[in-house]
Design an enzyme around this catalytic site. Structure first.
Site, PDB file in Angstrom:
ATOM      1  N   ASP A 208       0.831  -1.196   0.000  1.00  0.00           N
ATOM      2  CA  ASP A 208       0.000   0.000   0.000  1.00  0.00           C
ATOM      3  C   ASP A 208       0.874   1.258   0.000  1.00  0.00           C
ATOM      4  O   ASP A 208       1.883   1.342   0.702  1.00  0.00           O
ATOM      5  CB  ASP A 208      -0.885  -0.018   1.253  1.00  0.00           C
ATOM      6  CG  ASP A 208      -1.892   1.100   1.291  1.00  0.00           C
ATOM      7  OD1 ASP A 208      -2.741   1.170   0.386  1.00  0.00           O
ATOM      8  OD2 ASP A 208      -1.835   1.910   2.238  1.00  0.00           O
ATOM      9  N   GLU A 265       1.696  -0.621  -5.074  1.00  0.00           N
ATOM     10  CA  GLU A 265       0.700   0.402  -5.376  1.00  0.00           C
ATOM     11  C   GLU A 265       1.474   1.711  -5.486  1.00  0.00           C
ATOM     12  O   GLU A 265       1.628   2.451  -4.522  1.00  0.00           O
ATOM     13  CB  GLU A 265      -0.364   0.503  -4.283  1.00  0.00           C
ATOM     14  CG  GLU A 265      -1.466   1.487  -4.666  1.00  0.00           C
ATOM     15  CD  GLU A 265      -2.186   2.117  -3.474  1.00  0.00           C
ATOM     16  OE1 GLU A 265      -3.322   2.592  -3.666  1.00  0.00           O
ATOM     17  OE2 GLU A 265      -1.611   2.169  -2.369  1.00  0.00           O
TER      18      GLU A 265
END
Length: 568
Positions: A208, A265
């Site tokens: 993330d 990401e």
């Protein structure tokens, strides 16, 4: 693909556990609910499952505020449930990726709980970004950075005596303080987390905010309010120092058997910047947000495909493609008007070389839920911006599995669901579409089956554009005995596409007129076919007569399932 390279052409399905399936009737999806629906994913034909966070969390941001990276939140089940889910997935031939959230923790994390008591300049505070404020009494934030969830990126903490003290940085919600990656304790803690989960069977990590870990030295002013896609000249995104972190992680991941992977990401300013995250000694894949944010316009789509393939080819990494995830408006709505465009975009995506990511429910054609009551919304940005932003709940509404009224099998009959489901979702449920020719579910199954059986799909990085109408993206994949062609009409008028008198039309996203040699491709429609010079592949189901629209040739569930589960 060989076991050591499984990820290069994998189709990976994102599960948002809170909204996938509820096993105990409390209205919130959980790990045992995911376990119960794994056969759906096997039959769909995906290769791996990516689980959004299920760790201990106060849920200030849907679990992306982690209080304990090694523990399962009781909301979702137990550690035994997590290990059983991983074992069940492996038994069905599905690999499992889990979310890793290294940019920030929850403010309930033990480290952050201890930080205020440590006082200014203490080792406890140095694991995060604590800074004295500006102004005569330190009453102003240390710099002008803004949170992506609205408001300043700084919140003032209290000193041990209770008086207002230093400020701490949070690029997201105040409940999500950013780690200080210049502190070696942070790096060592995440090495330990990366060692913890592979021992329990996970096959990789989705990282993330992979582009956000390292901030510019001195935390200088930005000079303007930053937004998520504002990636130019920012002192907190895509700093070169992040790559040392991922080189370290790659060495650790490579120490495990079975090719454990890392997926970034990472919002890079260009595909070339994104490719930096997947150089041979860094992570394995990076999300292609240039594709996700591209408009449904032929020239733009062709450019993003060319640029993405070239950037990834230069570093030896596969391209990735995605249309939806838990942070964006579902592409069935975003690419409107109508469902045809979303279906065409899906066929186009799945014909491109590399790896594809699917988001739960897109195989059902679910639209964005845009009329949720304000009281139901949980996106922290919705509260911090007074409703101007923070509408991610619309793509996180629980899935409809069966039945004619909410909760549509999401949980026990008559039970609640964490967000209200639309009253007209009965016809979109998995059961309602199962085995129905032309349904979105059967289209996905029919598209994913050839990716397993046909080497011209998924693998490699080859793509040859075919001449024709400027509104149509037409290309050829493969060579020699294995060639497949795709054409997608992204224009506003029907276009005739030549498939050849002996060409084999495999699949279409909507009904088309086909005279045996030509297809009239309506707007927002895509087709796959094998040209005449390639050997005929066995169709996934018995072909319909030439006068029948190709959408009716979509295989049924039984014919797709007959292909068997994916390889281990």
């Amino acid at each position: 693909m060989a076991d050591g390279q499984w990820w290069r052409d994998a189709v990976i399905y994102q599960v948002h556990p809170r909204s996938f399936a509820d096993s105990n009737g409390d209205g919130v999806g959980d790990l045992n609910g995911v376990r119960s629906r794994l056969p759906h994913l096997r039959d769909l034909g995906v290769d791996a499952v990516w689980l959004s966070p299920f760790y201990v969390s106060p849920q200030a941001d849907g679990g992306y505020d982690v209080a304990d990276y090694r523990a399962v939140d009781p909301l979702f089940g137990t550690p035994a449930d997590a290990e059983a889910l991983i074992a069940d997935a492996h038994a069905l031939g599905l690999r499992v990726l889990v979310d890793l959230v290294p940019n920030h923790s929850s403010d309930r994390h033990d480290w952050f709980r201890r930080a205020p008591a440590g006082g200014p300049g203490s080792p406890a505070r140095d694991r995060y970004h604590f800074r004295p404020g500006r102004g005569a009494r330190g009453e102003l934030p240390p710099n002008d950075w803004h949170s992506l969830f609205g408001g300043p990126a700084w919140t003032r903490a209290a000193d041990p005596d209770g008086s207002p003290g230093d400020w701490y940085l949070h690029l997201f919600a105040p409940e999500q303080p950013d780690f200080n990656w210049a502190n070696p304790e942070v790096a060592e803690e995440f090495r330990a987390i990366l060692r913890f989960w592979p021992v329990r069977g996970v096959d990789g990590f989705r990282v993330d905010v992979a582009h956000g870990l390292v901030k510019a030295e001195g935390l200088p002013d930005h000079g303007r309010s930053a937004r998520l896609l504002d990636l130019t000249s920012t002192p907190f995104w895509d700093q070169d120092g992040v790559h040392e972190v991922y080189r370290d992680w790659r060495r650790l991941l490579d120490s495990y058997p079975g090719e454990r992977i890392g997926v970034a990401e990472a919002w890079g300013r260009t595909p070339v910047r994104t490719a930096n995250y997947v150089r041979p000694d860094e992570l394995h894949q990076a999300f292609n947000f240039h594709h996700l944010t591209c408009s449904w316009e032929p020239a733009a789509l062709r450019a993003v495909v060319d640029d993405s393939l070239a950037a990834m080819r230069a570093v030896g990494a596969p391209a990735t493609w995605l249309l939806s995830n838990h942070d964006v408006v579902r592409h069935a709505t975003r690419l409107a008007p109508g469902a045809d465009r979303a279906r065409a975009a899906t066929l186009l995506m799945l014909a491109l070389p590399g790896s594809a990511y699917l988001y739960q429910g897109e195989e059902l054609g679910l639209p964005e839920v845009v009329d949720l009551p304000d009281a139901s919304r949980r996106d922290p940005a919705f509260r911090r911006t007074g409703g101007r932003d923070g509408h991610r709940d619309g793509c996180r509404v629980p899935l409809p599995w069966h039945g004619d009224r909410p909760p549509y099998g999401f949980g026990p009959a008559g039970g609640p669901s964490r967000l209200p489901q639309p009253d007209d979702w009965a016809e979109l449920s998995a059961a309602a579409q199962d085995g129905v020719p032309g349904s979105t579910l059967e289209l996905y199954r029919a598209a994913l089956a050839p990716r397993r059986a046909h080497p011209a799909l998924g693998g490699g990085d080859d793509l040859v554009w075919l001449p024709g109408d400027d509104a149509v993206l037409a290309f050829e994949r493969g060579a020699g005995d294995e060639v497949l062609r795709c054409a997608a009409n992204a224009g506003g008028h029907p276009v005739e596409v030549e498939v050849g008198p002996a060409g084999e039309l495999l699949l279409s996203s909507a009904p088309v007129d086909h005279d045996g040699a030509h297809v009239v491709l309506p707007p927002d429609t895509a087709i796959w076919w094998i040209p005449a010079r390639a050997p005929r592949a066995a169709p996934a189901s018995a072909p319909a007569p030439a006068s029948t629209p190709m959408a009716a040739q979509t295989p049924t569930r039984s014919s797709t399932s007959a292909l068997g589960p994916p390889p281990p």
